[in-house]
Design a protein around this motif. Sequence first.
Motif, short mmCIF file in Angstrom:
data_model
loop_
_atom_site.label_atom_id
_atom_site.label_comp_id
_atom_site.label_asym_id
_atom_site.label_seq_id
_atom_site.Cartn_x
_atom_site.Cartn_y
_atom_site.Cartn_z
N ASN A 180 0.86 -1.18 0.00
CA ASN A 180 0.00 0.00 0.00
C ASN A 180 0.90 1.23 0.00
OD1 ASN A 180 -1.74 2.12 0.49
ND2 ASN A 180 -2.74 1.18 2.26
N GLU A 183 0.99 3.69 2.99
CA GLU A 183 1.60 3.35 4.27
C GLU A 183 3.08 3.69 4.22
OE1 GLU A 183 0.78 -0.30 6.28
OE2 GLU A 183 -1.15 -0.57 5.28
N SER A 208 0.95 -1.76 -6.40
CA SER A 208 0.45 -1.04 -5.24
C SER A 208 -1.07 -1.12 -5.13
CB SER A 208 0.89 0.43 -5.29
OG SER A 208 0.32 1.07 -6.41
N VAL A 209 -1.54 -1.03 -3.90
CA VAL A 209 -2.98 -1.07 -3.60
C VAL A 209 -3.29 0.06 -2.63
CG1 VAL A 209 -3.08 -3.58 -3.93
CG2 VAL A 209 -2.75 -2.63 -1.62
N SER A 210 -4.56 0.37 -2.51
CA SER A 210 -4.97 1.36 -1.52
C SER A 210 -5.92 0.76 -0.48
CB SER A 210 -5.65 2.57 -2.19
OG SER A 210 -6.74 2.15 -2.99
N THR A 211 -6.55 -0.37 -0.83
CA THR A 211 -7.44 -1.06 0.10
C THR A 211 -7.21 -2.57 0.00
OG1 THR A 211 -9.28 -1.40 -1.46
CG2 THR A 211 -9.21 0.71 -0.27
N SER A 212 -7.67 -3.29 1.01
CA SER A 212 -7.51 -4.74 1.00
C SER A 212 -8.30 -5.40 -0.12
CB SER A 212 -7.94 -5.32 2.35
OG SER A 212 -9.29 -4.98 2.64
N ASP A 234 3.21 -4.93 5.44
CA ASP A 234 2.22 -3.94 5.02
C ASP A 234 0.87 -4.35 5.60
OD1 ASP A 234 -0.05 -3.09 3.14
OD2 ASP A 234 1.61 -1.85 2.41
N THR A 236 -2.23 -3.35 5.12
CA THR A 236 -3.35 -3.53 4.19
C THR A 236 -3.25 -4.87 3.47
OG1 THR A 236 -3.44 -1.14 3.86
CG2 THR A 236 -4.57 -2.51 2.24
#
Length: 337
Positions: A180, A183, A208-212, A234, A236
């Motif tokens: 994420n 983070e 990359s991600v912003s939410t699970s 990380d 998330t």
Amino acid sequence: MIKQLKVLAAASLVGVALLSGCGSESTEGNGTDSGKEKMFKIGLTQFAEHPSLDAATEGFKKALEDEGFKEGENVEYNFQNAQADMNNTQTIANNFVGDKVDLIFANATPSAVSALNATKDIPILFTSVTDPVGAGLVEAFDKPGNNITGTTDNHPEGTAKTINFIVEEAGAKNIGVIYNAGEQNSEVQVDQVEELAKGLGASIVKASVSTSAEVKQAAESLVGRVDAIYVPTDNTVVSALESVISVANGEKIPLFVGELDSMERGAIAASGFSYFDLGYQTGKMAAEILKGNKKVSDISVELPESLKLVINKKAAEAQGLEVKQEWENIAEFFEGK
């Protein structure tokens, strides 16, 4: 007759005083004039729910118990989980300040940052923080500040051992990293992994991600592009690690992680430590503060006390990586799932 009335009046006043004293003892219970032991209020703020952070919280409470702080007797906990929502962390911290807790335990970087934003007076003990200096929590490990210190989960040798194993032993040249970008602790680790991989003649592919909810799609995006996947500590991604494991198993991509609890869930290997032990270290610091033996500013930020490489044999089989017998010389084998 007048003398008798004076005696009765004096006796009545003594009785009232005694009754008043009993009422104070039964209602105060916080170490005031009643003579009872003080009841400490501790706010526990945890960024997300996953095994590593859960274990750190339990370790923190166990250390305090071992140091004489018994829940319900002389300490009460207010546990709040932010469910990986940055906004929730600040609300939780502000509420703790409003409740006038005696100490805040902040589990993970976002929770620690929010706690420090909320108060410069209440003692804050953090854990599961990768880069406390970079996150602006402390000036330096040996000079933490006036009201905050704790433990870091970024052992300087841990990531290096894992990446070296991925390249030298598992033979990966392209390593997918899922994290994420929001983070701060993850950004630091990704930079470390990229530098380490480059030094070994390998490269990384970022997802990359912003939410699970985005984790599985990120893992699927790496199929056909990488020889292995690495997930740092990380919050998330780790909270949705089963999504990554399902892709790794289905596509036969070796999966490696940044801490042992995630390895036990179905990744091949990790070089790490027990988060329960890390939380326990932090709890011992808290006990020193609550007892009045030390000030927060007297306690340096601490590294994990132990480090080991562990290999999950069943995960290696599920993800198509042959386990070499000589690995027994450099790692412990885990007979888990």
